[in-house]
Scaffold this motif. Structure first.
Motif, PDB file in Angstrom:
ATOM      1  N   LEU A 188       0.840  -1.192   0.000  1.00 45.69           N
ATOM      2  CA  LEU A 188       0.000   0.000   0.000  1.00 45.69           C
ATOM      3  C   LEU A 188       0.881   1.250   0.000  1.00 45.69           C
ATOM      4  CD1 LEU A 188      -2.725  -0.993   2.637  1.00 45.69           C
ATOM      5  CD2 LEU A 188      -2.877  -1.175   0.148  1.00 45.69           C
ATOM      6  N   SER A 189       0.324   2.359  -0.405  1.00 48.49           N
ATOM      7  CA  SER A 189       1.103   3.592  -0.459  1.00 48.49           C
ATOM      8  C   SER A 189       1.498   4.045   0.946  1.00 48.49           C
ATOM      9  CB  SER A 189       0.295   4.697  -1.149  1.00 48.49           C
ATOM     10  OG  SER A 189      -0.776   5.109  -0.333  1.00 48.49           O
ATOM     11  N   ARG A 190       2.694   4.618   1.045  1.00 48.68           N
ATOM     12  CA  ARG A 190       3.179   5.094   2.344  1.00 48.68           C
ATOM     13  C   ARG A 190       2.244   6.164   2.921  1.00 48.68           C
ATOM     14  NH1 ARG A 190       8.236   4.978   4.743  1.00 48.68           N
ATOM     15  NH2 ARG A 190       9.108   4.033   2.863  1.00 48.68           N
ATOM     16  N   LYS A 191       1.657   6.974   2.039  1.00 48.67           N
ATOM     17  CA  LYS A 191       0.760   8.034   2.495  1.00 48.67           C
ATOM     18  C   LYS A 191      -0.425   7.462   3.270  1.00 48.67           C
ATOM     19  CE  LYS A 191      -2.019  11.882   0.721  1.00 48.67           C
ATOM     20  NZ  LYS A 191      -2.457  12.616  -0.486  1.00 48.67           N
ATOM     21  N   LYS A 192      -0.993   6.392   2.765  1.00 54.21           N
ATOM     22  CA  LYS A 192      -2.128   5.770   3.453  1.00 54.21           C
ATOM     23  C   LYS A 192      -1.692   5.121   4.764  1.00 54.21           C
ATOM     24  CE  LYS A 192      -4.959   4.878  -0.638  1.00 54.21           C
ATOM     25  NZ  LYS A 192      -5.604   3.842  -1.503  1.00 54.21           N
ATOM     26  N   LEU A 193      -0.528   4.482   4.731  1.00 57.63           N
ATOM     27  CA  LEU A 193      -0.067   3.761   5.917  1.00 57.63           C
ATOM     28  C   LEU A 193       0.328   4.708   7.040  1.00 57.63           C
ATOM     29  CD1 LEU A 193       2.055   0.940   4.246  1.00 57.63           C
ATOM     30  CD2 LEU A 193      -0.177   0.712   5.335  1.00 57.63           C
ATOM     31  N   GLU A 194       0.681   5.925   6.697  1.00 55.65           N
ATOM     32  CA  GLU A 194       1.069   6.882   7.734  1.00 55.65           C
ATOM     33  C   GLU A 194      -0.125   7.537   8.403  1.00 55.65           C
ATOM     34  OE1 GLU A 194       3.699   9.546   5.768  1.00 55.65           O
ATOM     35  OE2 GLU A 194       5.447   8.220   5.958  1.00 55.65           O
ATOM     36  N   LYS A 195      -1.308   7.318   7.856  1.00 53.81           N
ATOM     37  CA  LYS A 195      -2.520   7.859   8.466  1.00 53.81           C
ATOM     38  C   LYS A 195      -2.846   7.104   9.755  1.00 53.81           C
ATOM     39  CE  LYS A 195      -4.998   9.389   4.307  1.00 53.81           C
ATOM     40  NZ  LYS A 195      -6.224   9.155   3.478  1.00 53.81           N
ATOM     41  N   GLU A 196      -3.545   7.813  10.664  1.00 51.95           N
ATOM     42  CA  GLU A 196      -4.070   7.146  11.853  1.00 51.95           C
ATOM     43  C   GLU A 196      -5.302   6.340  11.436  1.00 51.95           C
ATOM     44  OE1 GLU A 196      -3.382   6.804  15.089  1.00 51.95           O
ATOM     45  OE2 GLU A 196      -1.427   7.768  14.797  1.00 51.95           O
ATOM     46  N   MET A 197      -5.203   5.048  11.495  1.00 51.89           N
ATOM     47  CA  MET A 197      -6.335   4.225  11.112  1.00 51.89           C
ATOM     48  C   MET A 197      -6.349   2.939  11.937  1.00 51.89           C
ATOM     49  SD  MET A 197      -5.306   2.412   7.475  1.00 51.89           S
ATOM     50  CE  MET A 197      -5.065   3.935   6.571  1.00 51.89           C
ATOM     51  N   THR A 198      -7.547   2.385  12.118  1.00 56.29           N
ATOM     52  CA  THR A 198      -7.691   1.113  12.816  1.00 56.29           C
ATOM     53  C   THR A 198      -7.378  -0.025  11.843  1.00 56.29           C
ATOM     54  OG1 THR A 198     -10.016   0.849  12.244  1.00 56.29           O
ATOM     55  CG2 THR A 198      -9.501   2.110  14.248  1.00 56.29           C
ATOM     56  N   LEU A 199      -7.277  -1.226  12.368  1.00 51.92           N
ATOM     57  CA  LEU A 199      -7.027  -2.379  11.504  1.00 51.92           C
ATOM     58  C   LEU A 199      -8.206  -2.601  10.558  1.00 51.92           C
ATOM     59  CD1 LEU A 199      -5.195  -4.702  10.706  1.00 51.92           C
ATOM     60  CD2 LEU A 199      -6.243  -6.083  12.511  1.00 51.92           C
ATOM     61  N   LEU A 200      -9.413  -2.364  11.024  1.00 49.44           N
ATOM     62  CA  LEU A 200     -10.574  -2.530  10.153  1.00 49.44           C
ATOM     63  C   LEU A 200     -10.526  -1.543   8.986  1.00 49.44           C
ATOM     64  CD1 LEU A 200     -13.458  -3.104  12.742  1.00 49.44           C
ATOM     65  CD2 LEU A 200     -12.214  -4.808  11.408  1.00 49.44           C
ATOM     66  N   GLN A 201     -10.121  -0.324   9.261  1.00 51.01           N
ATOM     67  CA  GLN A 201      -9.971   0.657   8.167  1.00 51.01           C
ATOM     68  C   GLN A 201      -8.863   0.232   7.212  1.00 51.01           C
ATOM     69  OE1 GLN A 201      -9.377   4.046  10.747  1.00 51.01           O
ATOM     70  NE2 GLN A 201     -11.443   4.834  10.375  1.00 51.01           N
ATOM     71  N   LEU A 202      -7.820  -0.366   7.767  1.00 53.76           N
ATOM     72  CA  LEU A 202      -6.735  -0.876   6.927  1.00 53.76           C
ATOM     73  C   LEU A 202      -7.231  -2.010   6.033  1.00 53.76           C
ATOM     74  CD1 LEU A 202      -3.742  -0.750   6.184  1.00 53.76           C
ATOM     75  CD2 LEU A 202      -3.274  -2.316   8.076  1.00 53.76           C
ATOM     76  N   PHE A 203      -8.082  -2.862   6.590  1.00 48.40           N
ATOM     77  CA  PHE A 203      -8.668  -3.930   5.780  1.00 48.40           C
ATOM     78  C   PHE A 203      -9.464  -3.349   4.602  1.00 48.40           C
ATOM     79  CE2 PHE A 203      -8.841  -7.089   9.575  1.00 48.40           C
ATOM     80  CZ  PHE A 203      -7.534  -7.467   9.317  1.00 48.40           C
ATOM     81  N   LEU A 204     -10.207  -2.278   4.853  1.00 50.64           N
ATOM     82  CA  LEU A 204     -10.989  -1.658   3.783  1.00 50.64           C
ATOM     83  C   LEU A 204     -10.073  -1.098   2.694  1.00 50.64           C
ATOM     84  CD1 LEU A 204     -13.738   0.192   5.886  1.00 50.64           C
ATOM     85  CD2 LEU A 204     -14.008  -1.872   4.500  1.00 50.64           C
ATOM     86  N   GLU A 205      -8.934  -0.520   3.085  1.00 54.03           N
ATOM     87  CA  GLU A 205      -7.962  -0.032   2.110  1.00 54.03           C
ATOM     88  C   GLU A 205      -7.395  -1.186   1.283  1.00 54.03           C
ATOM     89  OE1 GLU A 205      -7.192   2.967   1.217  1.00 54.03           O
ATOM     90  OE2 GLU A 205      -8.495   3.941   2.696  1.00 54.03           O
ATOM     91  N   MET A 206      -7.108  -2.302   1.942  1.00 53.98           N
ATOM     92  CA  MET A 206      -6.602  -3.475   1.220  1.00 53.98           C
ATOM     93  C   MET A 206      -7.642  -3.995   0.240  1.00 53.98           C
ATOM     94  SD  MET A 206      -4.653  -5.504   4.328  1.00 53.98           S
ATOM     95  CE  MET A 206      -4.187  -6.906   3.283  1.00 53.98           C
ATOM     96  N   GLU A 207      -8.912  -3.924   0.620  1.00 52.62           N
ATOM     97  CA  GLU A 207      -9.976  -4.361  -0.286  1.00 52.62           C
ATOM     98  C   GLU A 207     -10.071  -3.431  -1.500  1.00 52.62           C
ATOM     99  OE1 GLU A 207     -13.153  -6.649   2.615  1.00 52.62           O
ATOM    100  OE2 GLU A 207     -13.269  -4.462   2.476  1.00 52.62           O
ATOM    101  N   LYS A 208      -9.914  -2.130  -1.283  1.00 54.62           N
ATOM    102  CA  LYS A 208      -9.952  -1.177  -2.400  1.00 54.62           C
ATOM    103  C   LYS A 208      -8.853  -1.463  -3.405  1.00 54.62           C
ATOM    104  CE  LYS A 208     -11.911   2.716   0.213  1.00 54.62           C
ATOM    105  NZ  LYS A 208     -11.610   4.071   0.746  1.00 54.62           N
ATOM    106  N   GLU A 209      -7.672  -1.838  -2.897  1.00 57.76           N
ATOM    107  CA  GLU A 209      -6.524  -2.121  -3.778  1.00 57.76           C
ATOM    108  C   GLU A 209      -6.541  -3.557  -4.298  1.00 57.76           C
ATOM    109  OE1 GLU A 209      -4.387   0.093  -4.749  1.00 57.76           O
ATOM    110  OE2 GLU A 209      -5.094   1.741  -3.479  1.00 57.76           O
ATOM    111  N   ASP A 210      -7.603  -4.302  -3.942  1.00 55.38           N
ATOM    112  CA  ASP A 210      -7.784  -5.689  -4.402  1.00 55.38           C
ATOM    113  C   ASP A 210      -6.713  -6.641  -3.859  1.00 55.38           C
ATOM    114  OD1 ASP A 210      -9.433  -7.482  -5.689  1.00 55.38           O
ATOM    115  OD2 ASP A 210      -8.293  -7.437  -7.559  1.00 55.38           O
ATOM    116  N   PHE A 211      -6.201  -6.324  -2.673  1.00 57.65           N
ATOM    117  CA  PHE A 211      -5.273  -7.244  -2.015  1.00 57.65           C
ATOM    118  C   PHE A 211      -5.988  -8.141  -1.001  1.00 57.65           C
ATOM    119  CE2 PHE A 211      -2.226  -3.751  -3.087  1.00 57.65           C
ATOM    120  CZ  PHE A 211      -1.459  -4.489  -3.979  1.00 57.65           C
TER     121      PHE A 211
END
Length: 501
Positions: A125-148
């Motif tokens: 995932l992009s460093r910009k997204k990973l540097e955001k304050e986010m929960t694991l569930l929000q991280l899962f949603l980002e992974m789903e958007k990127e089709d990972f």
């Protein structure tokens, strides 16, 4: 109006983190752009109502969400009429097993684990997204958007979890197995991903061992008959077999019904066994039913071997003189000889029951001591046996298998009701609880008001559980009550209506 008040009370009881959990669990039901604007629980509920997913006539989605989030006390405190009058088993689940899996994984991940997961994803995932304050569930949603990540692609997630939290990997493997059609409902051994292999047929019991078996504990009402057993031989044709004297009942008119101790073991991470997902549903059902029956309910969570023995000693040290009986319910992993604590060490059934013997607790003398055990007693799967057709001159084969010797103390007035017979597993469903405990609670609610005695209720539990099976139709479960009761146990019918389940 009542339903809107319920929704408002739910919002008042939940936190901001709980709202994020609700949003994640509903992400397959509501469009992402609509969920992105949600800032309160009531706003989410309004979205669900507008899409006909939630209503006063069908509040099942709300109940499902709260159950997944283990908000069992909140469910009980809502006192919503529709919850008490609706059979929710008729409503299909709305939250997918995949979404529940991700939520379950997130519940076991600490802040340091989350930082490690982000580090492992730094090239994904992009460093910009990973540097955001986010929960694991929000991280899962980002992974789903990127089709990972999706329900058919858990490889990246499994690789990360195997590195960060190896104990959770087997839960992902289990989900993969179940979703591919090789599912086995979670077992109380904590080893539900083991492939099913039929056990070889049991050999017939040799005739020369039957005499030895006769001195073992009986599971029939005949064991309640005291005195010289040779009197049974004096029955003549002038004494019809249907004439039986009324079996006396234990007195149930004390100042209080008694104590119901519930030992609820969920977290087995210290000994590498699987956490017992769904056990809080059983706990909530037991608390509601035994409070309804008039018991003082005491709950102990996540007990190791020494703690289990200590809470039983504490129970024995009480003065039970004004009480009618005592109940102990244990929800845990198990082995053939006893209950497993969260440290992986076993408390044998004899240790469990002898703690309340009249020698150690004189105030329980001649009072029923009732144990209900939800745990495996081995690792074998019980096979389904299908009806066979025999000719009219053939006898249908039956089994005279006996109860293991010394399975409960020789002292009188004990009941040990286990969820399965020795050497076999018992089954638990994460969203519904265990087959045994749920059937026990249901039949207590149904039959106590009719004046049915406890052994008859347990016979109905045996019948109900024996008819259940997993999706393959091959795995079964058979509970087993063992007792040295000398009278019938009949609980007085409560004056209030049955509790919510």
């Amino acid at each position: 109006m009542e339903f809107q008040q319920v929704l408002l009370r739910v919002q008042e009881a939940l936190t901001g983190d709980d709202l994020q959990d609700l949003v994640f669990l509903c992400s397959d039901l509501v469009a992402a752009k609509d969920l992105s604007t949600v800032t309160s629980c009531t706003q989410l509920f309004l979205l669900l109502e507008n899409q006909d997913l939630l209503s006063e006539e069908d509040p099942s989605l709300l109940l499902e969400l709260l159950r997944i989030m283990r908000q069992n006390s909140l469910i009980r405190n809502l006192h919503f009429e529709a919850f008490t009058q609706t059979d929710f088993t008729t409503f299909p689940p709305r939250i997918s097993p995949y979404r529940q899996l991700l939520y379950e994984v997130s519940e076991s991940i600490c802040d340091q684990d989350l930082k490690n997961i982000k580090f492992l994803l730094i090239k994904t995932l992009s460093r910009k997204k990973l540097e955001k304050e986010m929960t694991l569930l929000q991280l899962f949603l980002e992974m789903e958007k990127e089709d990972f990540l999706n329900e058919d692609n858990l490889d990246v997630l499994q690789e990360i979890i195997a590195t960060v939290h190896p104990g959770l990997e087997k839960r992902i493997i289990q989900y993969k197995t179940e979703s591919s059609g090789g599912a086995v409902i979670a077992q109380e051994t904590g080893n539900s991903s083991v492939p099913y292999t039929p056990a070889p047929p049991s050999p017939l019991t040799p005739v020369d061992t039957m005499e030895d078996q006769m001195d073992r504990l009986s599971l029939t009402a005949a064991s309640e008959i005291s005195g010289d057993q040779s009197q049974l031989l004096e029955i003549t044709s002038n004494s019809p077999l249907t004439e039986n004297p009324e079996i006396p009942q234990y007195e149930m008119n004390g100042d209080r019904r008694g104590v119901c101790l519930i030992i609820n073991n969920y977290d087995f991470s210290a000994c590498k066994l699987g956490n017992r997902e769904g056990t809080d549903i059983d706990k909530a059902s037991l608390v509601a039913v035994f409070q309804w029956l008039g018991f003082e309910v005491v709950v102990e969570e996540d007990c190791d071997r020494m703690r289990m023995l200590q809470v039983l000693r504490d129970l024995a040290s009480r003065d039970h003189t004004p009480a009618d009986c005592v109940v102990c319910c244990v929800l845990s992993h198990g082995r053939v000889d006893g209950i497993v604590g969260v440290d992986g060490k076993t408390v044998t059934f004899r240790e469990l029951t002898e703690t309340l013997s009249p020698y150690l607790c004189p105030s329980l003398f001649q009072k029923p001591k009732l144990f209900f055990i939800q745990a495996c007693r081995g690792t074998n799967n019980q096979r389904a046996v299908f009806c066979q057709i025999f000719s009219e001159d053939e006898d249908t084969p039956v089994s005279d298998a006996a109860v293991p010797r010394d399975s409960i103390p020789e002292a009188a007035d004990y009941l040990l009701a286990t969820s399965t017979v020795p050497h076999y597993v018992s089954y638990r469903e994460k969203g519904k609880g265990t087959w045994f405990i749920q059937s026990l609670c249901h039949n207590l609610q149904l039959l106590v008001p009719r004046g049915t005695d406890l052994l008859s209720i347990l016979t109905q539990v045996n019948s109900d559980v024996s008819r259940k099976t997993d999706r393959s139709g091959l795995r079964k479960q058979m509970p087993q009550p063992e007792f040295t009761l000398t009278k019938r146990v009949v609980f007085p019918p409560p004056k209030t209506r049955p509790p919510l389940q």
